[in-house]
Design a protein around this motif. Structure first.
Motif, PDB file in Angstrom:
ATOM      1  N   LYS A 126       0.806  -1.221   0.000  1.00  0.00           N
ATOM      2  CA  LYS A 126       0.000   0.000   0.000  1.00  0.00           C
ATOM      3  C   LYS A 126       0.844   1.279   0.000  1.00  0.00           C
ATOM      4  CE  LYS A 126      -3.849  -2.158   2.502  1.00  0.00           C
ATOM      5  NZ  LYS A 126      -4.660  -2.148   3.738  1.00  0.00           N
ATOM      6  N   SER A 147       3.002  -0.539  -4.583  1.00  0.00           N
ATOM      7  CA  SER A 147       1.608  -0.107  -4.619  1.00  0.00           C
ATOM      8  C   SER A 147       0.999  -0.157  -6.020  1.00  0.00           C
ATOM      9  CB  SER A 147       1.478   1.300  -4.043  1.00  0.00           C
ATOM     10  OG  SER A 147       2.339   2.191  -4.734  1.00  0.00           O
ATOM     11  N   ASN A 198      -0.559  -3.742  -7.438  1.00  0.00           N
ATOM     12  CA  ASN A 198      -1.795  -4.352  -6.913  1.00  0.00           C
ATOM     13  C   ASN A 198      -1.593  -5.807  -6.469  1.00  0.00           C
ATOM     14  OD1 ASN A 198      -3.364  -2.005  -7.460  1.00  0.00           O
ATOM     15  ND2 ASN A 198      -3.438  -2.605  -9.614  1.00  0.00           N
TER      16      ASN A 198
END
Length: 647
Positions: free
Chosen positions: A218, A409, A412
């Motif tokens: 993330k 990030s 995915n």
């Protein structure tokens, strides 16, 4: 003769030749011209910084849907060659057999248990490769846009601009530079933008939160990239054409040295500006002066003028003409006057300044008086046409800074997928990186010690010895020999190939005790082996023990029945060859006597028997009474005992 030259120019120095002498300048100028004509290949791969050769609004969209804007420069000589300026550092990727992209990035995440028994700590190292090149899929789009701006170009070539310098810095999540000097947070990048650059960064300074975000795919590590590139400025300067007869006529008509030397507070040759001189020359029949302004480095569009470059080019043009028109004698006087002025400005001695000023004044008068006769004899005048071009291009450096994000990030991928594909590797540092932590306990001040010196060494199976040492004093406590405060010594056993030796390591411990007590100094040296599985060891407790003598054993009332009759008691301990003596006085408060404080001692830890005695000395009889006392190992070392001097 028309010439075209290229000068290297520093962005913060408007004229690199400004302070050079005229003779040196001519030589350097000549050398540079030779280099240009003999090294045309260099010019053929140099970006042009002229406004008409630059595109700043080139927008492309990557396969990920991300929009990016590039600046593009045309080559100064090869009109079909263009260069783009990088605007992002990104992680490189590799495609598998199915065409799926994976980042060339790995997070090594590790956990370890501190030797002080605190909570488990987490650290990390991220490594991989990155590039500053534009994505392959946008190159054709960039070329098409360039052709729209320059339709006559036909086919073009596009490449990243060559770099002079490239520096990377790690930033916090708020964009602040991590300035810890012990952390490698700045590193040098490649000078070719499309080159793959390998990197390895410690993430400990960024904290566990950043490491956790990276692992979940993330977040990322923010970096800033500062690049420096250079290109050729547009030509600027002066061009003069006309008849030599007209130039001579102009100088012969002057009544004084117009536009001449400017020597600080002394003005020679009148007050005409360069603009007035150019205007006068243009009004002279048969002479034309063309002026092309030099844009400032910060404004390549030409809206702002670099005055220092203007002055440099004008002086070059003026020198060219006057070297032909004015006599050698005049030019010699002019050079001497310039030299005197330089000497005048470089000294603070008032006596010397006065003498120089007198000589300058005389030289000024001579120069003015001789000006009318300084134009060369008519028989030696140059004839025909004059065509001289002082216009010059400069190699000018420019800088830009952009940002990038190192992380997973944009791909995915979950934490499980990252682990499965080898992008995250978890290790337990306590198992993978074996070590022994040797604790340094607090030392009771009642031991009456001046200092302790501890030296511990470990010899591995290959015969290499690693030693660590430290020192304790009542004021500074435990410190290493660099003066830093420490709580433990740590031995890394990573390189130990002998598994049995690594699991049950042996250490040689040497302790030197410097005591305030009579005969209390001693040295202990002992080999200690840890039990299997233990990673922590008490460095002092392995070779010493603490003895305590209870105050009730030294009750003065038990000896004479009168506490006030006793002056002091002298305790003697014999431990092998070590004999320690300590005198004590009774505890008293408001005339009431009580038991003295316990005696606490640090002594060697061995199997040697301990014997003791105490001598009580009375005030009246001056006699000694001897009694055996009981000694036990002290288990209350942290208790604050009262002392005779407390009240």
């Amino acid at each position: 003769m028309k010439t075209k030259s290229v000068h290297v120019k520093n962005r913060n120095n408007s004229a690199c030749w400004k302070n050079a002498s005229k003779s040196n300048y001519s030589l350097l100028h000549y050398i540079i011209i030779l280099l240009i004509f003999s090294a045309s290949n260099t010019l053929q791969s140099q970006a042009s910084l002229a406004a008409e050769n630059r595109i700043d609004d080139l927008v492309v969209t990557t396969d990920d849907g991300e929009k990016k804007t590039y600046s593009v420069f045309r080559d100064a000589e090869q009109t079909d060659q263009y260069y783009y300026v990088p605007n992002e550092a990104r992680v490189t990727t590799t495609k598998d057999k199915k065409g799926k992209e994976f980042p060339d990035l790995t997070l090594l995440r590790y956990q370890y248990d501190p030797s002080d028994g605190g909570p488990t700590q987490q650290g990390g190292i991220i490594q991989g490769t990155m590039t500053m090149a534009a994505e392959p899929e946008v190159i054709e789009t960039m070329k098409k846009y360039i052709l729209k701006k320059a339709p006559k170009a036909g086919t073009i070539k596009l490449a990243p601009i060559p770099l002079e310098k490239c520096d990377f810095e790690i930033r916090t999540e708020k964009g602040l530079f991590l300035g810890n000097p012990e952390t490698n947070t700045a590193f040098q990048g490649p000078l070719i933008a499309n080159q793959k650059m390998g990197f390895s960064l410690s993430l400990n300074e960024l904290g566990a939160a950043v490491i956790s975000e990276l692992a979940t795919g993330k977040g990322g590590v923010l970096i800033s990239v500062s690049i420096k590139y250079r290109g050729l400025t547009p030509p600027c300067g002066y061009n003069i054409t006309g008849k030599w007869e007209s130039v001579y006529e102009y100088y012969q008509k002057q009544t004084k040295l117009e536009g001449g030397l400017s020597l600080g507070p002394i003005k020679l040759g009148g007050s005409k500006t360069k603009e007035e001189i150019i205007e006068d020359l243009n009004e002279t029949s048969g002479v034309k002066v063309e002026r092309i302004k030099c844009p400032s480095p910060e404004n390549a569009t030409g809206n702002s003028t670099d005055e220092s470059l203007e002055d440099e080019h004008f002086q070059r043009l003026k020198d060219k003409i006057e070297n032909e028109v004015l006599s050698k004698e005049y030019k010699t006087k002019e050079a001497r006057l310039t030299e005197l002025q330089s000497l005048y400005e470089s000294t603070d001695d008032e006596g010397i300044k006065k003498k120089l000023m007198d000589e300058i004044t005389m030289g000024e008068k001579s120069l003015k008086a001789g000006y009318q006769n300084s134009v060369k004899d008519i028989k030696n005048m140059k004839k025909g046409t004059i065509s001289y071009d002082s216009r010059t291009q400069y190699l000018e450096s420019r800088e830009t800074t952009f940002f990038g994000l190192i992380g997973f990030s944009k791909f995915n991928m979950t934490e499980e997928e990252l682990k499965e594909n080898g992008h995250i590797i978890d290790i337990n540092a306590n198992d993978t990186f074996p070590y022994i932590a040797i604790g340094l306990q607090d030392i009771n001040l009642n031991f009456d010690l001046r200092s302790l010196a501890l030296d511990i060494s470990y010899t591995n199976s290959e015969g290499d010895t690693n030693s660590l040492a430290c020192r304790w004093t009542p004021e500074k406590k435990w410190r290493n020999f660099e003066g830093a405060s420490i709580d433990y010594l740590r031995f890394n056993l990573i390189g130990e190939k002998d598994i049995e030796r690594r699991n049950e390591p042996k250490f040689n411990i040497k302790l030197q005790v410097n005591s305030k007590l009579l005969n209390g100094d001693f040295i202990i040296e002992k080999e200690v082996q840890l039990e299997k599985g233990k990673k922590n060891m008490d460095g002092i407790g392995q070779i010493t023990k603490q003895l305590s003598i209870d105050g009730s054993s030294l009750s003065f009332h038990k000896i004479t029945g009168d506490n006030s009759d006793l002056d002091l008691a002298e305790v003697t301990l014999k431990i092998g060859d070590l004999i320690i003596k300590k005198a004590i006085k009774p505890y008293v408060q408001n005339g009431v006597y009580g038991e003295p404080k316990p005696i606490v001692l640090l002594v060697p830890k061995d199997e040697t028997s301990i014997s003791s005695e105490v001598n009580f000395i009375t005030k009246r009889e001056e006699i000694k009474k001897t009694a055996l006392i009981e000694i036990t190992e002290n288990t209350l070392r942290d208790l604050q005992w009262r002392t005779f001097d407390d009240e």
